[in-house]
Design a protein around this motif. Structure first.
Motif, short mmCIF file in Angstrom:
data_model
loop_
_atom_site.label_atom_id
_atom_site.label_comp_id
_atom_site.label_asym_id
_atom_site.label_seq_id
_atom_site.Cartn_x
_atom_site.Cartn_y
_atom_site.Cartn_z
N ALA A 115 -58.09 -61.26 -46.23
CA ALA A 115 -58.64 -61.34 -44.88
C ALA A 115 -59.00 -59.95 -44.35
O ALA A 115 -60.06 -59.75 -43.74
CB ALA A 115 -57.64 -62.03 -43.96
N LEU A 116 -58.13 -58.98 -44.61
CA LEU A 116 -58.40 -57.61 -44.16
C LEU A 116 -59.57 -56.99 -44.90
O LEU A 116 -60.31 -56.17 -44.34
CB LEU A 116 -57.15 -56.75 -44.33
N ALA A 117 -59.76 -57.39 -46.17
CA ALA A 117 -60.84 -56.81 -46.97
C ALA A 117 -62.22 -57.12 -46.38
O ALA A 117 -63.19 -56.38 -46.63
CB ALA A 117 -60.77 -57.33 -48.40
N GLY A 118 -62.32 -58.17 -45.62
CA GLY A 118 -63.59 -58.54 -45.01
C GLY A 118 -63.83 -57.89 -43.66
O GLY A 118 -64.86 -58.15 -43.02
N GLU A 119 -62.90 -57.04 -43.23
CA GLU A 119 -63.01 -56.38 -41.93
C GLU A 119 -63.20 -54.88 -42.10
O GLU A 119 -63.04 -54.34 -43.19
CB GLU A 119 -61.75 -56.64 -41.09
N ALA A 141 -59.46 -58.33 -34.24
CA ALA A 141 -59.13 -59.61 -34.87
C ALA A 141 -57.95 -60.23 -34.14
O ALA A 141 -57.00 -59.53 -33.74
CB ALA A 141 -58.78 -59.41 -36.34
N GLN A 142 -58.02 -61.53 -33.95
CA GLN A 142 -56.89 -62.24 -33.34
C GLN A 142 -55.88 -62.58 -34.43
O GLN A 142 -56.21 -63.22 -35.42
CB GLN A 142 -57.35 -63.51 -32.64
N VAL A 143 -54.66 -62.14 -34.23
CA VAL A 143 -53.58 -62.39 -35.19
C VAL A 143 -52.59 -63.36 -34.57
O VAL A 143 -52.09 -63.13 -33.46
CB VAL A 143 -52.87 -61.08 -35.58
N THR A 144 -52.34 -64.46 -35.26
CA THR A 144 -51.36 -65.45 -34.82
C THR A 144 -50.08 -65.25 -35.62
O THR A 144 -50.12 -65.05 -36.84
CB THR A 144 -51.89 -66.88 -35.05
N TYR A 145 -48.93 -65.29 -34.91
CA TYR A 145 -47.66 -65.04 -35.58
C TYR A 145 -46.55 -65.86 -34.91
O TYR A 145 -46.70 -66.37 -33.79
CB TYR A 145 -47.31 -63.56 -35.56
N LEU A 146 -45.46 -65.99 -35.63
CA LEU A 146 -44.28 -66.68 -35.13
C LEU A 146 -43.20 -65.66 -34.79
O LEU A 146 -42.94 -64.75 -35.56
CB LEU A 146 -43.74 -67.66 -36.18
N ARG A 147 -42.58 -65.84 -33.63
CA ARG A 147 -41.44 -65.02 -33.24
C ARG A 147 -40.34 -65.94 -32.74
O ARG A 147 -40.53 -66.67 -31.74
CB ARG A 147 -41.82 -64.01 -32.17
N ASP A 148 -39.23 -65.97 -33.44
CA ASP A 148 -38.12 -66.86 -33.11
C ASP A 148 -38.59 -68.31 -33.01
O ASP A 148 -38.15 -69.07 -32.13
CB ASP A 148 -37.46 -66.43 -31.78
N GLY A 149 -39.52 -68.69 -33.91
CA GLY A 149 -39.98 -70.07 -33.97
C GLY A 149 -41.11 -70.40 -33.02
O GLY A 149 -41.71 -71.48 -33.12
N LYS A 191 -51.92 -66.43 -39.20
CA LYS A 191 -53.38 -66.49 -39.16
C LYS A 191 -53.93 -65.13 -38.77
O LYS A 191 -53.31 -64.37 -38.02
CB LYS A 191 -53.88 -67.53 -38.15
N MET A 192 -55.13 -64.83 -39.27
CA MET A 192 -55.88 -63.67 -38.81
C MET A 192 -57.33 -64.09 -38.70
O MET A 192 -57.95 -64.48 -39.70
CB MET A 192 -55.75 -62.48 -39.75
N GLY A 193 -57.86 -64.04 -37.48
CA GLY A 193 -59.20 -64.57 -37.27
C GLY A 193 -59.19 -66.06 -37.58
O GLY A 193 -58.33 -66.80 -37.14
N GLY A 194 -60.12 -66.49 -38.42
CA GLY A 194 -60.17 -67.90 -38.79
C GLY A 194 -59.47 -68.21 -40.09
O GLY A 194 -59.54 -69.34 -40.59
N ASP A 251 -54.55 -59.79 -29.82
CA ASP A 251 -55.82 -59.20 -30.22
C ASP A 251 -55.56 -57.80 -30.75
O ASP A 251 -55.11 -56.92 -30.00
CB ASP A 251 -56.78 -59.16 -29.03
N VAL A 252 -55.85 -57.63 -32.04
CA VAL A 252 -55.50 -56.37 -32.71
C VAL A 252 -56.77 -55.59 -33.02
O VAL A 252 -57.72 -56.13 -33.60
CB VAL A 252 -54.74 -56.64 -34.01
#
Length: 350
Positions: free
Chosen positions: A320-324, A330-338, A305-308, A344-345
């Motif tokens: 998503a980046l094109a709108g910024e 922007a808040q970036v949601t990611y998975l690390r080892d599940g 996810k990035m933002g909403g 906040d980037v």
């Protein structure tokens, strides 16, 4: 709906569009019949005059560009011979043949620089002819839905062709298909138009009735249910404000020095979930001083996810980046080892 670049090779076709304008008069007027019959021809004649004046003003500034394996259009940027077009028109080539609207012998031109990230490029005539007329670029931020526009270019190799339509929408974010020689740019704030955009129109002019170029026709929509054939009346143009920003930098510095486009500073790839559907973007490499790395995102993380916006593919991340803008947070949601994490980037610049 997919978006297809408008490009390549000639065929012959002609379409004639008729315009019917009805007039009316107030009730009770003694000469209502005469008013009704006269109003429509006068209104149609006025609009026709407007069209013809715009064509007279702008068409001399629209050229045909021929590369060894492609054909497109371009717009004269200044009287020094600089011409702005699409990056996908020039491809990887460096020399071109340019034909002006007068149909005179083709001129030679060389590439100044190409910026595929925004699908724009500038070429320069080796010997600009006397009287070369630069187009007037308008303010695309003032474009309004319903505004009448004309598309000028060389569709299917038919040079100096003009089609008409309206602005159907503004602010569209569109991703080009990835093809040989193209990374598939994602372009924000595009102008959607009903004016016919066909192969060869790429790099031409989308023009208002004020004789101002408001965009560079670049894409035509396609319908996958119809074998990816063009969807009539759905075309897209790069907004003139972006065109001028990029072209001015290329002409002055030989390259783009300030893209105005946000970036995470990563190399990524689309990954599939357990259901074999796109499920995120795996970070292959995070630039040491890039926005993602500064926020703690590492190679091997999977952005979801990035933002909403849900991020399932490289394309969705690009959109998503094109709108910024650079510097936005922007808040970036990611998975690390599940395990799901977020950061906040502060976005960098492409």
């Amino acid at each position: 709906m997919n978006a297809l670049r408008t490009r390549h090779f000639a065929a012959a076709a002609a379409v004639t569009a008729g315009l019917l304008v009805a007039g009316c008069s107030s009730p009770g007027s003694g000469d209502s019949g005469e008013s009704t019959t006269q109003a429509a021809p006068m209104a149609a004649s006025d609009l026709q005059d407007d069209y013809q004046q715009v064509i007279k003003d702008v068409l001399p500034s629209v050229v045909q560009i021929e590369a060894s394996e492609s054909l497109g259009s371009g717009v004269v940027h200044d009287n020094k011979g600089h011409i702005v077009t699409n990056a996908h028109v020039v491809g990887k080539e460096r020399t071109f043949k340019v034909t002006t609207a007068t149909g005179e012998q083709a001129l030679t031109a060389k590439l100044v620089a190409s910026y595929p990230e925004q699908d724009l490029a500038v070429i320069k005539l080796d010997n600009p002819p006397n009287g070369l007329k630069a187009a007037k670029f308008g303010d695309s931020t003032k474009a309004e839905v319903g505004q009448i526009v004309l598309a000028m270019g060389s569709p299917l190799g038919l040079s100096s062709s003009v089609t008409q339509g309206i602005i159907s929408a503004t602010g569209r974010t569109v991703s080009e298909p990835r093809t040989e020689g193209s990374s598939g740019a994602t372009i924000a704030n595009m102008v959607q138009t009903s004016a016919a955009i066909n192969p060869g129109n790429s790099g031409g002019a989308l023009v208002t009735l004020d004789s101002e170029v408001i965009g560079i026709p670049t894409l035509a929509a396609s319908d996958p249910q119809m074998g990816d054939s063009a969807a009539p009346g759905i075309g897209f143009a790069i907004p003139s404000t972006m065109v001028k920003t990029i072209a001015d930098q290329i002409i002055e510095d030989g390259k783009v020095t300030d893209s105005g486009r946000a970036a995470l500073g990563i190399t990524g790839r689309t990954v599939l979930g357990d259901d074999y559907k796109p499920a995120g973007v795996a970070v292959v490499n995070a630039q040491r001083d890039g926005a993602a790395a500064k926020a703690g995102i590492e190679a091997g993380d999977i952005i979801t996810k990035m933002g909403g916006a849900d991020i399932t593919t490289i394309t969705s991340l690009s959109e998503a980046l094109a709108g910024e803008k650079p510097g936005d947070k922007a808040q970036v949601t990611y998975l690390r080892d599940g395990a799901e994490k977020s950061a906040d980037v502060t976005l960098g610049e492409m």
